[in-house]
Scaffold this motif. Structure first.
Motif, PDB file in Angstrom:
ATOM      1  N   GLU A 265       9.545 -23.064   1.994  1.00 27.19           N
ATOM      2  CA  GLU A 265       8.484 -22.144   2.368  1.00 27.19           C
ATOM      3  C   GLU A 265       7.229 -22.852   2.881  1.00 27.19           C
ATOM      4  N   ARG A 266       7.246 -24.142   3.030  1.00 29.61           N
ATOM      5  CA  ARG A 266       6.066 -24.856   3.498  1.00 29.61           C
ATOM      6  C   ARG A 266       5.752 -24.470   4.932  1.00 29.61           C
ATOM      7  N   PRO A 267       4.443 -24.372   5.240  1.00 27.86           N
ATOM      8  CA  PRO A 267       4.076 -24.021   6.614  1.00 27.86           C
ATOM      9  C   PRO A 267       4.387 -25.161   7.574  1.00 27.86           C
TER      10      PRO A 267
ATOM     11  N   ASP B 257       6.931 -16.880  11.551  1.00 21.92           N
ATOM     12  CA  ASP B 257       6.074 -15.936  12.266  1.00 21.92           C
ATOM     13  C   ASP B 257       5.738 -16.418  13.677  1.00 21.92           C
ATOM     14  N   TYR B 258       6.750 -16.825  14.431  1.00 16.01           N
ATOM     15  CA  TYR B 258       6.527 -17.285  15.798  1.00 16.01           C
ATOM     16  C   TYR B 258       7.782 -17.088  16.629  1.00 16.01           C
TER      17      TYR B 258
ATOM     18  N   GLU C  99      10.075 -27.541  24.486  1.00 14.46           N
ATOM     19  CA  GLU C  99      10.100 -26.396  23.580  1.00 14.46           C
ATOM     20  C   GLU C  99       8.700 -26.148  23.019  1.00 14.46           C
ATOM     21  N   TYR C 100       8.283 -24.884  23.051  1.00 13.96           N
ATOM     22  CA  TYR C 100       6.980 -24.467  22.542  1.00 13.96           C
ATOM     23  C   TYR C 100       7.167 -23.310  21.575  1.00 13.96           C
ATOM     24  N   VAL C 101       6.162 -23.075  20.742  1.00 12.15           N
ATOM     25  CA  VAL C 101       6.147 -21.880  19.900  1.00 12.15           C
ATOM     26  C   VAL C 101       4.965 -21.022  20.330  1.00 12.15           C
ATOM     27  N   ILE C 102       5.169 -19.725  20.297  1.00 13.88           N
ATOM     28  CA  ILE C 102       4.124 -18.763  20.634  1.00 13.88           C
ATOM     29  C   ILE C 102       3.845 -17.942  19.384  1.00 13.88           C
ATOM     30  N   LEU C 103       2.564 -17.845  19.023  1.00 12.84           N
ATOM     31  CA  LEU C 103       2.217 -17.061  17.850  1.00 12.84           C
ATOM     32  C   LEU C 103       0.831 -16.459  18.026  1.00 12.84           C
ATOM     33  N   ALA C 104       0.595 -15.392  17.310  1.00 11.17           N
ATOM     34  CA  ALA C 104      -0.710 -14.743  17.318  1.00 11.17           C
ATOM     35  C   ALA C 104      -1.687 -15.575  16.487  1.00 11.17           C
ATOM     36  N   GLU C 105      -2.945 -15.533  16.865  1.00 13.27           N
ATOM     37  CA  GLU C 105      -3.949 -16.279  16.107  1.00 13.27           C
ATOM     38  C   GLU C 105      -3.965 -15.837  14.645  1.00 13.27           C
ATOM     39  N   SER C 106      -3.666 -14.580  14.394  1.00  9.82           N
ATOM     40  CA  SER C 106      -3.650 -14.082  13.015  1.00  9.82           C
ATOM     41  C   SER C 106      -2.534 -14.713  12.186  1.00  9.82           C
ATOM     42  N   SER C 107      -1.567 -15.355  12.840  1.00  6.72           N
ATOM     43  CA  SER C 107      -0.474 -16.028  12.134  1.00  6.72           C
ATOM     44  C   SER C 107      -0.827 -17.462  11.741  1.00  6.72           C
ATOM     45  N   ILE C 108      -1.973 -17.943  12.209  1.00  7.73           N
ATOM     46  CA  ILE C 108      -2.398 -19.306  11.868  1.00  7.73           C
ATOM     47  C   ILE C 108      -2.985 -19.285  10.467  1.00  7.73           C
ATOM     48  N   LEU C 109      -2.465 -20.167   9.623  1.00 10.03           N
ATOM     49  CA  LEU C 109      -2.919 -20.234   8.234  1.00 10.03           C
ATOM     50  C   LEU C 109      -4.163 -21.085   8.078  1.00 10.03           C
TER      51      LEU C 109
END
Length: 69
Positions: A6-8, A43-44, A53-63
């Protein structure tokens, strides 16, 4: 054992959008290109562009932001 799974994840911001709208007002992004960030590993979305390879995520998903430029 479960804690290890479960580590980020850690990544570097390579691009940001203009921000999201909240009640019709654009809210500027808090992260900047070059920031090191932690995000939830579930969450990406992954994309491949020109073989990279890249990941796309919402700013709200940044811990958290580990460092800022």
């Amino acid at each position: 054992e479960t804690v290890d799974k479960e580590r980020p994840m850690k990544g570097e911001v390579v691009a940001v959008g203009p921000g999201a709208y909240d009640d019709g007002v654009r809210v500027p992004m808090q992260v900047k290109v070059g920031d090191a960030v932690l995000f939830n590993k579930y969450d990406y979305d992954k994309v491949k562009i020109d073989g990279e390879e890249y990941v796309i995520l919402a700013e709200s998903s940044i811990l958290g932001i580990l460092n800022g430029k």
